[in-house]
Design a protein around this motif. Structure first.
Motif, PDB file in Angstrom:
ATOM      1  N   ILE A  64       0.856  -1.190   0.000  1.00  0.00           N
ATOM      2  CA  ILE A  64       0.000   0.000   0.000  1.00  0.00           C
ATOM      3  C   ILE A  64       0.890   1.237   0.000  1.00  0.00           C
ATOM      4  O   ILE A  64       1.655   1.468   0.931  1.00  0.00           O
ATOM      5  N   THR A  65       0.786   2.009  -1.063  1.00  0.00           N
ATOM      6  CA  THR A  65       1.657   3.177  -1.216  1.00  0.00           C
ATOM      7  C   THR A  65       0.948   4.494  -0.926  1.00  0.00           C
ATOM      8  O   THR A  65       1.598   5.520  -0.790  1.00  0.00           O
ATOM      9  N   ALA A  66      -0.386   4.466  -0.863  1.00  0.00           N
ATOM     10  CA  ALA A  66      -1.124   5.712  -0.649  1.00  0.00           C
ATOM     11  C   ALA A  66      -2.439   5.432   0.059  1.00  0.00           C
ATOM     12  O   ALA A  66      -3.029   4.363  -0.095  1.00  0.00           O
ATOM     13  N   VAL A  67      -2.878   6.419   0.826  1.00  0.00           N
ATOM     14  CA  VAL A  67      -4.187   6.375   1.484  1.00  0.00           C
ATOM     15  C   VAL A  67      -4.935   7.634   1.070  1.00  0.00           C
ATOM     16  O   VAL A  67      -4.401   8.741   1.159  1.00  0.00           O
ATOM     17  N   LEU A  68      -6.169   7.446   0.621  1.00  0.00           N
ATOM     18  CA  LEU A  68      -7.000   8.557   0.184  1.00  0.00           C
ATOM     19  C   LEU A  68      -8.233   8.654   1.070  1.00  0.00           C
ATOM     20  O   LEU A  68      -8.996   7.696   1.190  1.00  0.00           O
ATOM     21  N   GLY A  69      -8.401   9.813   1.695  1.00  0.00           N
ATOM     22  CA  GLY A  69      -9.600  10.089   2.478  1.00  0.00           C
ATOM     23  C   GLY A  69     -10.401  11.185   1.799  1.00  0.00           C
ATOM     24  O   GLY A  69      -9.832  12.125   1.240  1.00  0.00           O
ATOM     25  N   CYS A  70     -11.720  11.062   1.840  1.00  0.00           N
ATOM     26  CA  CYS A  70     -12.602  12.061   1.226  1.00  0.00           C
ATOM     27  C   CYS A  70     -13.818  12.282   2.116  1.00  0.00           C
ATOM     28  O   CYS A  70     -14.242  11.381   2.845  1.00  0.00           O
ATOM     29  N   ASP A  71     -14.384  13.464   2.010  1.00  0.00           N
ATOM     30  CA  ASP A  71     -15.660  13.737   2.659  1.00  0.00           C
ATOM     31  C   ASP A  71     -16.348  14.862   1.906  1.00  0.00           C
ATOM     32  O   ASP A  71     -15.685  15.780   1.418  1.00  0.00           O
ATOM     33  N   SER A  72     -17.672  14.771   1.809  1.00  0.00           N
ATOM     34  CA  SER A  72     -18.444  15.750   1.043  1.00  0.00           C
ATOM     35  C   SER A  72     -19.568  16.343   1.879  1.00  0.00           C
ATOM     36  O   SER A  72     -20.160  15.659   2.716  1.00  0.00           O
ATOM     37  N   VAL A  73     -19.855  17.614   1.609  1.00  0.00           N
ATOM     38  CA  VAL A  73     -21.034  18.284   2.157  1.00  0.00           C
ATOM     39  C   VAL A  73     -21.590  19.202   1.073  1.00  0.00           C
ATOM     40  O   VAL A  73     -20.894  19.563   0.126  1.00  0.00           O
TER      41      VAL A  73
END
Length: 184
Positions: A64-73
């Protein structure tokens, strides 16, 4: 690694041919507050990405080379709309949103090994169609609006309730693929 339980974000990555795994962050979103919606989504995305990145096992998760977090409003008339708490709130929101515009904001945080964290917010203007009370009630009765930030799913039945967008289509679904392309 996608630090999100969102099936829509997972589908976007799959459709774009981006290999990934999913690990839910476990972040209590209600504990993160900010008066500015842009900063709020960035803080939420960052908290999710950091929570998953901190739990990676250096030996077992070496691939695992990257972690992506997202959140929307949805930012609408000075208010921040996440997922509606129930059908009554969804109907009340849609009564206000119908025929108006709002900004769908998605915070993105990309954490890669031995590289600086990348944090951004992508904004897309959403033009909501003028809907009758019967149309609003039918859409809310489908249950779809209760699962989505802002109370609509562009890629589902909610697409019929939208007159247009100014900005990134995939951002409204929960992950800006053009943004992701520029940082990968």
């Amino acid at each position: 690694m996608l630090a999100s339980a969102s099936p829509a974000r997972r589908r976007l990555l799959e459709q774009a041919g981006i290999p990934h795994q999913v690990r839910v962050s476990g972040v209590d979103e209600d504990q993160i507050q900010h008066a500015e919606p842009v900063e709020l989504v960035k803080l939420l995305a960052q908290a999710k990405a950091q929570a998953v990145a901190q739990r990676l096992d250096p030996s077992g998760d070496a691939e695992i080379t990257a972690v992506l977090g997202c959140d929307s409003v949805l930012s609408f008339e000075g208010q921040v709309f996440g997922k509606p708490s129930g059908p009554v709130e969804a109907i009340e929101r849609w009564q206000r949103m119908a025929g108006s515009c709002g900004s769908l904001l998605t915070g993105h945080c990309l954490i890669r090994r031995r590289q600086p964290e990348v944090l951004a917010c992508v904004e897309t203007l959403v033009r909501f169609a003028p809907l009758s009370q019967a149309e609003i009630e039918a859409y809310v009765a489908s249950g779809e609006p209760l699962q989505c930030a802002g109370g609509f799913a562009l890629e589902g039945r909610g697409g019929l309730c939208i007159d247009g967008l100014d900005g990134c289509y995939s951002n409204v679904i929960g992950l800006s693929l053009p943004w992701l392309r520029t940082v990968l």
